[in-house]
Write an enzyme that holds these catalytic residues in place. Structure first.
Site, PDB file in Angstrom:
ATOM      1  N   HIS A 100     -17.916 -40.792  34.533  1.00 19.42           N
ATOM      2  CA  HIS A 100     -18.903 -40.337  35.518  1.00 19.42           C
ATOM      3  C   HIS A 100     -20.176 -39.889  34.781  1.00 19.42           C
ATOM      4  O   HIS A 100     -21.286 -40.131  35.231  1.00 19.42           O
ATOM      5  CB  HIS A 100     -18.295 -39.168  36.297  1.00 19.42           C
ATOM      6  CG  HIS A 100     -18.879 -38.932  37.657  1.00 19.42           C
ATOM      7  ND1 HIS A 100     -18.483 -37.884  38.448  1.00 19.42           N
ATOM      8  CD2 HIS A 100     -19.829 -39.579  38.375  1.00 19.42           C
ATOM      9  CE1 HIS A 100     -19.153 -37.921  39.591  1.00 19.42           C
ATOM     10  NE2 HIS A 100     -19.972 -38.928  39.570  1.00 19.42           N
ATOM     11  N   HIS A 148      -7.497 -38.315  32.934  1.00 19.10           N
ATOM     12  CA  HIS A 148      -8.252 -37.481  33.867  1.00 19.10           C
ATOM     13  C   HIS A 148      -9.613 -37.099  33.267  1.00 19.10           C
ATOM     14  O   HIS A 148     -10.664 -37.336  33.870  1.00 19.10           O
ATOM     15  CB  HIS A 148      -7.438 -36.226  34.192  1.00 19.10           C
ATOM     16  CG  HIS A 148      -8.107 -35.300  35.163  1.00 19.10           C
ATOM     17  ND1 HIS A 148      -7.751 -35.236  36.486  1.00 19.10           N
ATOM     18  CD2 HIS A 148      -9.113 -34.409  35.007  1.00 19.10           C
ATOM     19  CE1 HIS A 148      -8.520 -34.349  37.104  1.00 19.10           C
ATOM     20  NE2 HIS A 148      -9.350 -33.823  36.226  1.00 19.10           N
ATOM     21  N   GLU A 149      -9.585 -36.538  32.085  1.00 18.14           N
ATOM     22  CA  GLU A 149     -10.834 -36.097  31.455  1.00 18.14           C
ATOM     23  C   GLU A 149     -11.729 -37.280  31.134  1.00 18.14           C
ATOM     24  O   GLU A 149     -12.950 -37.204  31.248  1.00 18.14           O
ATOM     25  CB  GLU A 149     -10.554 -35.271  30.193  1.00 18.14           C
ATOM     26  CG  GLU A 149      -9.752 -33.993  30.425  1.00 18.14           C
ATOM     27  CD  GLU A 149     -10.258 -33.139  31.576  1.00 18.14           C
ATOM     28  OE1 GLU A 149     -11.475 -33.171  31.860  1.00 18.14           O
ATOM     29  OE2 GLU A 149      -9.434 -32.460  32.216  1.00 18.14           O
ATOM     30  N   HIS A 151     -13.692 -38.204  34.175  1.00 18.45           N
ATOM     31  CA  HIS A 151     -14.901 -37.374  34.293  1.00 18.45           C
ATOM     32  C   HIS A 151     -15.974 -37.885  33.316  1.00 18.45           C
ATOM     33  O   HIS A 151     -17.152 -37.949  33.641  1.00 18.45           O
ATOM     34  CB  HIS A 151     -14.599 -35.919  33.925  1.00 18.45           C
ATOM     35  CG  HIS A 151     -13.904 -35.130  35.000  1.00 18.45           C
ATOM     36  ND1 HIS A 151     -14.378 -35.045  36.280  1.00 18.45           N
ATOM     37  CD2 HIS A 151     -12.783 -34.356  34.966  1.00 18.45           C
ATOM     38  CE1 HIS A 151     -13.566 -34.252  36.999  1.00 18.45           C
ATOM     39  NE2 HIS A 151     -12.599 -33.830  36.216  1.00 18.45           N
TER      40      HIS A 151
END
Ligand SMILES: [Zn+2]
Length: 679
Positions: free
Chosen positions: A474, A467-468, A471
């Site tokens: 991105h 998940h991290e 990010h």
């Protein structure tokens, strides 16, 4: 005081942690605020008429070192803090909000921004420039800069009242939370509760000079109690206490506060030219309008409800057979869900952990980033960090071009807050033809290695890392001109797409075989485990979905209409919940009076975004699944249209470029087992 430019004269211009003492932060930040003010003065005193370049761009690129100092300081306050830094934060935070207000209330600056905004049509701006101009104009207008003087005063008055009301709301919830405790001394009463939760309850009792165990309404205490305590009466007591915060007809009652907050928000929105508070908020969201959010929630509700009702029957039957429970109540839900889950899936973390050695998982996620997005990670040792545990990586593309600096900080320690997050030390932007690359960090609290065992992750920790890292992608792949539109600077109902979509790879055989192998035997993770993980992750998903939808519908029921006619908080709430109820109504409880997300925090008209983000990630991942989870064409399209574009255009436009159409909830419903799979 050290010279700021010399401080940042480092390799990759990386954050100079070791060169700055804690005490230096305050004068350095103060100084950079003055510097940023000088830059703004230069803009407002410019004798040339306002242009995009001399006003909007100049403002965008002002305060460069202030931003870098702020990111260093606040990241430090989250990941490696101490008393001194915390005290400094108390001083620095108000300084920064004052600086922000100074800009927003700067009438000369607004006039220049407005002048450019009004000539927008003649300016021949590209899409990114148009977004920047609109964002900049709205950051003033949405705070009242374009209003007449008396309306401005009215707005200030409302804002003042709102901030003290939301403060009061929060204080009442906190006081109610602290006022309740369940003190147990009889071994019988703690039956079923696991060791860890009992130990915490014992410590809590000791801290209050009491015998036995104390449970309270904080989640780390409440949740295990409701999930595991065999004593049904006590579960009821805890649930009713938790569900009736701010609803006791006393000085801590929040009903009047809720009514006042919603009415003032409505009035504020009207003053600024919006129909309701939700119209005001959603203007800056992917969903755009209350109508769209309501349709979205209702469509999901319609499709998830039959599955939820079926699951509820299954749970009811199970509770009846096991314990003779004739009517499942709210205080039974978590308990029987857990018992049924144990019965159906015999899957515990200890079995899985040996297959998820941290180093292997990290290499796995790097390999996935390489296969999808041509990124290469090389650990480097010449970059300054704030703690010896922090690892640093030079990230390059396949031609060897420097793409990003990546920091990873994995283990808990005193001075680091809980949870996991992604952050940045330097934004990406293009200035004077140079593409200035970003510095991105992920911070987690994973199980530490011991003398005899490496760090072995639970499956939940594995998905957290993905998940991290999603990010972080991105951030690292950002390729925009303006720093305020770069990377994760997107509408917040869009920001979880890159992170959540990457979690999907954790459930795929093709991806797992890259990293999930036993740390001692080297054996691959058995496929039966993968199947169990997949199935148990969507267990009772229908009931969960209805619960999330009920919160979103309640939020919209307060903010998407004219609330002045609402007189009775509980009656209004019951109406909002009528379509999502599975359990019998409890007259003792009220959700709104303790719904801090929307009445204290910033989630008003935004609760739907949890489900919205899930719909996006499932819909996006379905394309990867159709074409192959390492399909280059899909990956390139995701990178070009989403990951690299930040907030340069409306997210719906970006998304449609990737997917060819607006997101549909069916992929999420299929993944969650709530819709029949199409073959
Ligand atoms: Zn996230």
């Amino acid at each position: 005081m050290p010279d700021i430019r010399k401080l940042f004269d480092t390799i990759y211009e990386s954050a100079p942690f070791q060169k700055i003492q804690a005490a230096d932060y305050l004068p350095l930040i103060e100084n950079e605020i003055q510097e940023a003010k000088r830059e703004i003065d230069l803009i407002t005193s410019n004798t040339q008429s306002p242009t995009f370049k001399n006003t909007i761009e100049a403002l965008e690129f002002s305060g460069k070192y202030l931003d870098r100092m702020i990111s260093m300081f606040f990241n430090l306050n989250s990941a490696e803090t101490n008393d001194e830094i915390q005290k400094l934060a108390q001083k620095i935070s108000p300084m920064l909000s004052e600086f922000g207000n100074d800009i927003r209330l700067n009438q000369k600056l607004f006039q220049r921004v407005e002048a450019v905004y009004l000539q927008q049509k003649e300016l021949d701006l590209n899409a990114e420039q148009t977004t920047l101009l609109e964002n900049r104009y709205k950051s003033f207008a949405r705070n009242g800069a374009a209003l007449s003087e008396d309306k401005k005063n009215k707005l200030r008055e409302i804002d003042k009242k709102l901030s003290s009301l939301s403060l009061k709301f929060g204080e009442n919830v906190l006081a109610e939370t602290n006022a309740f405790e369940l003190h147990l001394t009889d071994e019988k009463d703690i039956s079923g509760i696991p060791e860890g939760a009992l130990e915490a309850a014992k410590n809590l009792a000791e801290s209050k000079d009491k015998e036995g165990w104390v449970f309270d309404l904080n989640y780390p205490s409440l949740v295990p109690f409701l999930t595991y305590a065999d004593n049904r009466e006590l579960r009821k007591k805890m649930l009713l206490a938790s569900g009736s915060k701010g609803f006791h007809n006393d000085e801590l009652d929040n009903r009047e506060t809720v009514l006042s907050i919603t009415r003032l928000r409505f009035e504020r929105a009207n003053l600024l030219g919006y129909k309701t508070h939700a119209h005001y908020v959603l203007e800056e969201r992917m969903a755009k309008t209350p109508g769209k959010v309501n349709d979205f929630l209702k469509e999901l509700l319609e499709k998830a409800k039959p599955a939820a009702q079926k699951e509820f029957m299954q749970l009811q039957d199970f509770a009846r057979e096991r314990d003779g429970i004739e009517q499942l109540e709210k205080w039974d839900g978590a308990y029987y869900t857990e018992k049924l889950k144990q019965k159906l899936f015999d899957l515990d973390d200890e079995k899985l952990k040996p297959y998820f050695k941290l180093e292997n998982v990290v290499l796995g996620v790097f390999t996935i980033a390489h296969q999808l997005y041509d990124l290469n990670f090389e650990e480097v040792h010449d970059v300054d960090t704030y703690h010896e545990d922090v690892k640093t990586y030079k990230v390059t593309d396949n031609s060897g071009n420097f793409t990003a600096l990546f920091y990873a900080d994995f283990f808990p320690r005193p001075g680091k807050r809980n949870g996991a997050w992604m952050t940045s030390y330097k934004p990406q932007c293009i200035k004077d033809g140079i593409n200035d690359r970003p510095h991105i960090s992920i911070v987690c609290n994973f199980t530490k290695p011991t003398k005899t065992k490496p760090s072995l992750l639970t499956f939940n920790e594995v998905t957290t890392l993905f998940h991290e890292f999603g990010h972080a992608l991105h951030g690292m792949l950002a390729n925009t001109t303006y720093p305020s539109l770069s990377g994760t600077s997107v509408y917040w109902d869009f920001v979880e797409l890159p992170s959540q979509v990457l979690e999907n790879w954790c459930y795929e055989k093709e991806a797992l075989k890259l990293f999930a192998r036993h740390y001692e035997t080297g054996e691959d993770l058995p496929m039966e485990y993968v199947e169990k993980i997949r199935k148990s992750s969507s267990f009772m998903e229908g009931i969960q979905t209805l619960r999330q939808l009920s919160f979103g519908l309640l939020d919209m029921s307060w903010h998407g209409i004219d609330p002045t006619t609402i007189k009775d908080v509980k009656a209004h709430e019951n109406k909002a919940f009528s379509a999502t109820n599975l359990y019998p109504e409890t007259p003792e409880t009220c959700m709104s009076t303790a719904f801090s997300h929307i009445f204290q925090g910033g989630y008003s008209s935004g609760y739907y975004s949890y489900k919205w983000a899930e719909v996006l990630d499932a819909d996006a991942f379905e394309l990867f699944r159709e074409k192959g989870i390492f399909n280059k064409e899909v990956a390139v399209s995701f990178k070009e249209n989403i990951l690299s574009r930040g907030g340069t255009e409306d997210p719906m436009i970006l998304y449609k470029r990737f997917r060819g159409q607006e997101p549909k909830p069916d992929a999420l419903l299929r993944r969650a087992g709530l819709l029949e799979k199409v073959s």
